[in-house]
Design an enzyme around this catalytic site. Structure first.
Site, PDB file in Angstrom:
ATOM      1  N   ARG A 109      19.295 104.985 -62.093  1.00 13.99           N
ATOM      2  CA  ARG A 109      18.310 103.938 -62.420  1.00 13.99           C
ATOM      3  C   ARG A 109      18.876 102.937 -63.421  1.00 13.99           C
ATOM      4  O   ARG A 109      18.587 101.738 -63.344  1.00 13.99           O
ATOM      5  CB  ARG A 109      17.028 104.588 -62.941  1.00 13.99           C
ATOM      6  CG  ARG A 109      16.339 105.444 -61.881  1.00 13.99           C
ATOM      7  CD  ARG A 109      15.030 106.038 -62.370  1.00 13.99           C
ATOM      8  NE  ARG A 109      14.458 106.900 -61.346  1.00 13.99           N
ATOM      9  CZ  ARG A 109      14.303 108.214 -61.456  1.00 13.99           C
ATOM     10  NH1 ARG A 109      14.656 108.835 -62.580  1.00 13.99           N
ATOM     11  NH2 ARG A 109      13.787 108.917 -60.473  1.00 13.99           N
ATOM     12  N   HIS A 221      18.706 110.474 -75.893  1.00 14.80           N
ATOM     13  CA  HIS A 221      19.561 111.193 -74.943  1.00 14.80           C
ATOM     14  C   HIS A 221      20.993 111.278 -75.473  1.00 14.80           C
ATOM     15  O   HIS A 221      21.899 111.670 -74.752  1.00 14.80           O
ATOM     16  CB  HIS A 221      19.547 110.500 -73.582  1.00 14.80           C
ATOM     17  CG  HIS A 221      18.288 110.759 -72.810  1.00 14.80           C
ATOM     18  ND1 HIS A 221      18.194 110.528 -71.454  1.00 14.80           N
ATOM     19  CD2 HIS A 221      17.074 111.229 -73.184  1.00 14.80           C
ATOM     20  CE1 HIS A 221      16.965 110.842 -71.028  1.00 14.80           C
ATOM     21  NE2 HIS A 221      16.276 111.263 -72.065  1.00 14.80           N
ATOM     22  N   LYS A 223      22.956 108.752 -76.571  1.00 11.62           N
ATOM     23  CA  LYS A 223      23.862 107.662 -76.197  1.00 11.62           C
ATOM     24  C   LYS A 223      23.702 106.420 -77.073  1.00 11.62           C
ATOM     25  O   LYS A 223      24.109 105.332 -76.690  1.00 11.62           O
ATOM     26  CB  LYS A 223      23.648 107.297 -74.725  1.00 11.62           C
ATOM     27  CG  LYS A 223      23.964 108.463 -73.780  1.00 11.62           C
ATOM     28  CD  LYS A 223      23.636 108.106 -72.351  1.00 11.62           C
ATOM     29  CE  LYS A 223      23.892 109.295 -71.429  1.00 11.62           C
ATOM     30  NZ  LYS A 223      23.481 109.020 -70.050  1.00 11.62           N
ATOM     31  N   HIS A 225      20.797 104.995 -78.156  1.00  9.59           N
ATOM     32  CA  HIS A 225      19.522 104.285 -78.065  1.00  9.59           C
ATOM     33  C   HIS A 225      18.380 105.297 -78.134  1.00  9.59           C
ATOM     34  O   HIS A 225      18.588 106.491 -77.962  1.00  9.59           O
ATOM     35  CB  HIS A 225      19.432 103.469 -76.770  1.00  9.59           C
ATOM     36  CG  HIS A 225      19.521 104.303 -75.529  1.00  9.59           C
ATOM     37  ND1 HIS A 225      20.689 104.486 -74.818  1.00  9.59           N
ATOM     38  CD2 HIS A 225      18.585 105.043 -74.878  1.00  9.59           C
ATOM     39  CE1 HIS A 225      20.467 105.282 -73.792  1.00  9.59           C
ATOM     40  NE2 HIS A 225      19.197 105.640 -73.802  1.00  9.59           N
ATOM     41  N   ARG A 227      14.481 106.598 -76.846  1.00  7.40           N
ATOM     42  CA  ARG A 227      13.516 106.562 -75.749  1.00  7.40           C
ATOM     43  C   ARG A 227      12.144 106.908 -76.307  1.00  7.40           C
ATOM     44  O   ARG A 227      12.030 107.780 -77.171  1.00  7.40           O
ATOM     45  CB  ARG A 227      13.903 107.543 -74.637  1.00  7.40           C
ATOM     46  CG  ARG A 227      15.037 107.045 -73.781  1.00  7.40           C
ATOM     47  CD  ARG A 227      15.372 107.998 -72.655  1.00  7.40           C
ATOM     48  NE  ARG A 227      16.429 107.462 -71.820  1.00  7.40           N
ATOM     49  CZ  ARG A 227      16.241 106.778 -70.700  1.00  7.40           C
ATOM     50  NH1 ARG A 227      15.015 106.554 -70.276  1.00  7.40           N
ATOM     51  NH2 ARG A 227      17.259 106.336 -69.996  1.00  7.40           N
TER      52      ARG A 227
END
Length: 317
Positions: A109, A221, A223, A225, A227
């Protein structure tokens, strides 16, 4: 999620590899083929339509028997595969690296969103090939740089200040692997630049999250950033994050798992990811998601917890 080997195959040219996208007919041929167990991990030669992915990845594709895979017969599959190849062909991949590169598990996605950004004439990625390739290399885990606002997967911007940008993710509208649950709602927060963030800008973000997104948990997650997800989906995110972390370690893709700012992350998620990094089992780590944590003292003076009810968002109820 899918391995890069689901999108393209390597062709040796001199001392490095060129990557070529699969076509849908070759994949369709592979999905119907009977293949010996010993050949499951080898690229499949369809004879007529060219090379296809290794049969061990059959479950990554949408078929009559498996509706959870990629819609590989859509034009979007080809666009994503071509984009991956452009990025891989912009770097040198040697024989010692090729297996590790193709085994990387990537977000399908995320890559579709980068295609959409590339096709948007108003987007900076439409105008800068260099920034586009950089965004893809970050997305596929080749670059050690984190995903910033300029290189982000994109979506609909719902909040921005000098340090952060918050995006509403548009996975419901996707073609390759759309989210089918019409109640899906999720956000991503990227830093505008990879540098230290002032306390006042963190405070602005926390205030926004507290009052407008009080039905959501802030997680990462790993990385670089954040969520922002419904509490009901946290356990599912935990399963995926743990599986990806273990897979990357097993395949030698030892990317640093970034825990991010503890003041922003939901306490229980911070405990889960810290436990995961220490090498604990999934069951041990997940218990921390449902454990009552001691409430941290307010890290910011002046960030009031008093708010009138009509000012508190009902998003996510």
């Amino acid at each position: 999620m899918a391995e890069l080997a689901c999108f393209c195959y390597p062709h040796l040219e001199n001392d490095s590899y060129k990557f070529i996208p699969f076509n849908s007919l070759a994949i369709k041929c592979m999905l119907t083929a009977k293949v010996d167990k010993k050949d499951q991990d080898k690229f499949y030669n369809s004879i007529i339509y060219g090379i296809a992915p290794p049969p061990q990845f059959k479950k990554r594709y949408n078929t009559n028997d498996n509706s959870r895979g990629m819609n590989y017969e859509t034009p979007m599959f080809n666009k994503v595969a071509v984009l991956i190849c452009e990025a891989l062909n912009s770097i040198k991949v040697t024989q010692s690296d090729v297996a590790s590169v193709l085994s990387r598990v990537v977000s399908v996605r995320h890559l579709e969103n980068l295609v959409l950004r590339r096709e948007n004439h108003q987007d900076v990625l439409f105008h800068s090939k260099e920034l586009l390739l950089k965004s893809v290399l970050i997305a596929i885990g080749h670059s050690k740089e984190i995903e910033t606002t300029a290189t982000a997967e994109g979506g609909e911007i719902v909040f921005q200040n000098a340090a952060f940008t918050m995006w509403r993710l548009t996975y419901l509208e996707h073609k390759l692997m759309p989210i089918l649950d019409q109640n899906f709602i999720e956000y991503k927060i990227t830093v505008n630049e990879d540098k230290p963030v002032s306390e006042s800008h963190v405070k602005e973000l926390i205030a926004e999250l507290r009052w407008q997104y009080n039905k959501f948990a802030v997680i990462t997650h790993g990385k670089g950033h954040y969520r922002v997800v419904k509490y009901s989906s946290v356990a599912n995110h935990a399963d995926r994050v743990y599986a990806t972390f273990k897979s990357n370690n097993k395949n030698g893709n030892m990317l640093e798992f970034n825990l991010l700012d503890q003041r922003i992350i939901w306490q229980n998620w911070y405990a889960f990811t810290s436990s995961m990094k220490q090498g604990n089992t999934l069951d041990v780590c997940k218990r921390l998601l449902f454990q009552k944590m001691k409430r941290e003292s307010n890290p910011f003076k002046g960030l009031s917890t008093d708010r009138k009810m009509d000012e508190v968002s009902q998003v996510g109820i």
